[in-house]
Design an enzyme around this catalytic site. Sequence first.
Site, PDB file in Angstrom:
ATOM      1  CB  SER A 210      -0.959  -0.030   1.197  1.00 21.10           C
ATOM      2  OG  SER A 210      -1.857   1.060   1.151  1.00 21.10           O
ATOM      3  CB  THR A 211       1.289   4.062   2.404  1.00 21.44           C
ATOM      4  OG1 THR A 211      -0.109   4.265   2.535  1.00 21.44           O
ATOM      5  CG2 THR A 211       2.015   5.400   2.449  1.00 21.44           C
ATOM      6  CG  HIS A 238      -4.227  -1.020  -0.497  1.00 19.38           C
ATOM      7  ND1 HIS A 238      -3.983  -0.925   0.851  1.00 19.38           N
ATOM      8  CD2 HIS A 238      -4.720  -2.275  -0.692  1.00 19.38           C
ATOM      9  CE1 HIS A 238      -4.319  -2.065   1.456  1.00 19.38           C
ATOM     10  NE2 HIS A 238      -4.765  -2.899   0.526  1.00 19.38           N
ATOM     11  CG  MET A 331      -0.988   4.092   6.055  1.00 22.09           C
ATOM     12  SD  MET A 331      -1.926   5.620   6.284  1.00 22.09           S
ATOM     13  CE  MET A 331      -3.120   5.531   4.976  1.00 22.09           C
ATOM     14  CG  ASP A 334      -5.808  -5.634   2.830  1.00 20.87           C
ATOM     15  OD1 ASP A 334      -6.468  -6.661   3.131  1.00 20.87           O
ATOM     16  OD2 ASP A 334      -5.630  -5.250   1.661  1.00 20.87           O
TER      17      ASP A 334
END
Length: 394
Positions: A210-211, A238, A331, A334
């Site tokens: 993600s991030t 993401h 973040m 997940d």
Amino acid sequence: MSAIQRNSGTAGAVTNPIRVMVVDDSVVIRGLVGRWIDEEPNLAVVASHRNGRLAVEDVIRSNPDVVILDIEMPDMDGLTALPLLLEKKRDLVVVVASTLTRRNAEISLKALSLGAADYVPKPENNSGVTTSVDFRRELVDKVVNLGQRARSRAAGRSGTGGIAMPTAGVRMPMATSRPAEPAPARSKSASFTIRSYSMVKPRILAIGSSTGGPQALNTLFGEIGSAIGQVPVVITQHMPPTFTAILAEHLSKSAGRQAAEGKDGEVLQPGRIYVAPGGRHMVLAKQGGDVVIRLQDGPPINFCKPAVDPLFKTVVDIYGNATLAVVLTGMGSDGAEGVSAIGRAGGSVIAQDEESSVVWGMPGAAAHTGMCSDVLPLPEIGRKVSRVLLGGRP
């Protein structure tokens, strides 16, 4: 009266909030985003500018922790301003905001390669910004998480304890946001339960991120080398629509392999990289003797769409202890449920370590399941994956 002064007088507000600069050529968006930031007790707007040149000239004086930076602005656009801002303030966190056009997606990914910490897709018009609960939630979440991470690292370098800040990876609640997500406590001294790698040679590589993920993925594939020719690679990053297609193009160059968004019904082939398309969950299914991709349009899972957990769970359902998974920076949590399923089936999982992660939410949650075989710095993950894929000793 400054934003800092306003917030310091608010009941329950922290005395040293994360300092935010808003840079956008729209006075409406500057005002709206500024109000959202100032309504958060742990955030405060310290400057607001209509173009990149003014932001660069003011960044030392206003001393923000985080800059929300528009891409398209007159006089000096966001991409031009970005390296100048980072040159002036080493620890500055820049979050790029851009609308979902292919051009802006390309520019946003370029901004990540130049040092931006993350991006937020912006609705196409001011009306959309005003009414979008998702845009507000995502923007504030990222400012909070990335601002906390930057302060934690700065405090570590200075050798001081710094201010008391919530844990990185924990989402701060806001009036229009979802409930806060639990995440593991951050601790450099934390000990993890590490499992042995599977004795079975992997038949698939599954990755969740993600991030900070786009940069991490490029680094990872630059290190893995020819070993990925042995297995198919499936990725959930993401990202919104448009961005994922461009990410796949970039990964194709990094890996020297064909990479593209996964298509419904597509049969997995060794040596190919399949990226979950933005706005759809990507899972795997058996079809005769083949393994195929299925795209699902269900609700978000872990507040994400695409989400890592459904991909990991279907991967392990098919490949069992021949699964190798990697959880990179991001973040939230997940992927943690999928990691647990992979561990129970005897597969292998590698999580990125805290120090090399932009945000240690997802890999931290994976590590704390006790089902990982390694928790490694990003530069070491690619080489370890390569050895495991080739059947060598981890």
